[in-house]
Design an enzyme around this catalytic site. Sequence first.
Site, short mmCIF file in Angstrom:
data_model
loop_
_atom_site.label_atom_id
_atom_site.label_comp_id
_atom_site.label_asym_id
_atom_site.label_seq_id
_atom_site.Cartn_x
_atom_site.Cartn_y
_atom_site.Cartn_z
N ASP A 13 10.42 60.54 39.25
CA ASP A 13 10.41 58.99 38.08
C ASP A 13 11.07 59.77 37.32
OD1 ASP A 13 9.17 56.85 38.09
OD2 ASP A 13 7.34 58.25 36.67
N ASN A 61 3.86 52.75 46.62
CA ASN A 61 5.38 51.85 46.11
C ASN A 61 5.36 50.56 47.33
OD1 ASN A 61 6.75 55.11 45.43
ND2 ASN A 61 5.97 53.03 44.11
C1 IPE Z 1 5.22 57.90 41.17
O1 IPE Z 1 6.73 56.80 40.41
C2 IPE Z 1 5.72 57.53 43.23
C3 IPE Z 1 6.80 58.31 43.14
C4 IPE Z 1 7.79 59.21 42.47
C5 IPE Z 1 7.35 58.22 44.03
P1 IPE Z 1 5.80 55.47 40.09
O2 IPE Z 1 6.86 55.15 39.44
O3 IPE Z 1 5.74 54.83 41.62
O4 IPE Z 1 4.30 56.12 39.61
P2 IPE Z 1 3.33 54.73 38.97
O5 IPE Z 1 2.93 53.75 39.84
O6 IPE Z 1 3.80 54.19 37.55
O7 IPE Z 1 2.58 55.90 38.36
C1 IPE Z 2 10.68 57.03 41.11
O1 IPE Z 2 11.13 56.13 40.34
C2 IPE Z 2 10.69 56.67 42.43
C3 IPE Z 2 9.92 56.12 43.27
C4 IPE Z 2 8.70 55.72 42.80
C5 IPE Z 2 10.28 55.29 44.66
P1 IPE Z 2 11.06 54.60 39.74
O2 IPE Z 2 11.77 53.45 40.61
O3 IPE Z 2 9.73 55.26 39.33
O4 IPE Z 2 12.05 54.49 38.32
P2 IPE Z 2 11.03 53.30 37.08
O5 IPE Z 2 9.31 54.51 36.73
O6 IPE Z 2 10.70 52.35 37.26
O7 IPE Z 2 11.85 53.95 35.74
MG MG Z 3 7.97 55.31 38.36
#
Ligand code: IPE
Ligand code: IPE
Ligand code: MG
Length: 242
Positions: A13, A61
């Site tokens: 993340d 997502n």
């Molecule tokens: C969790 O990250 C899913 C992945 C890393 C693929 P998110 O960024 O989607 O999680 P939330 O929604 O902040 O909990």
């Molecule tokens: C994790 O990074 C990757 C996926 C969820 C696909 P994020 O895209 O959630 O990055 P932040 O949390 O917005 O920084």
């Molecule tokens: Mg995230």
Amino acid sequence: MNRVPRHVAIIMDGNGRWAKAQGRDRSEGHRAGVDALHTMLEAANKLGIRYVTCYTFSTENWNRPQKEIDALMYLIGFAVQRETQNLLDHDISLKVIGDMDRLPASARQALDDCIAKTAHCKYGSLILAISYSSRWEITRMAQRLAHDVAAGRITPDQVDEQAVSQRLCTDGIPDPELLIRTGGEQRISNYLLWQIAYSELYFTDIYWPDFGEAELFDAIVDYQSRERRFGKTSAQVQAENK
Ligand code: IPE
Ligand code: IPE
Ligand code: MG
């Protein structure tokens, strides 16, 4: 080196915030995230970690802007093609857990291709959780059990922990000893709820694109400082380890 986890699960993340902090597009954060994944796999291999399960794209997502979803799906295909030779060199198979039916054909094809090419690899596995959520997986498991009971393949009394495990996507894969989440959030986000029942949890503020070899080693050293008691007392555990 004598207490390295066999299986590490990772919630990668912070890609978006990493990009934003540099005034760049979120998709560039994901692109950097692919490079971080490569670095981490090399480091994990060096340590002798056999299974790595990466949260790549959650069921939730799918609610992101279509443009970001498209960029992520493109990157999944790109990354998998680029990593295939590397996986073969390390004798590591690719597995995917999640609802593959929802993926665009191009990403799906790249994944199927890599899965087939690495199917014979025996050292360990890279498991990508794509279009995955724990509640989706557990619901699917319950449906499978219901079908098996209705068809008379098992009786209700035969439903035990093994029967549940066997109907999850992770059948045959040992549970992770360690779960790492980068990006500063301290939550599980619908990831591997059954499988992490006794995992050690490690949270770091580092954004995923900045997570490298040193950061993985830090997480492993922290893990090694923990006493895993599994409900027993500390004295019992110490006596067993003598
Ligand atoms: C969790 O990250 C899913 C992945 C890393 C693929 P998110 O960024 O989607 O999680 P939330 O929604 O902040 O909990
Ligand atoms: C994790 O990074 C990757 C996926 C969820 C696909 P994020 O895209 O959630 O990055 P932040 O949390 O917005 O920084
Ligand atoms: Mg995230």
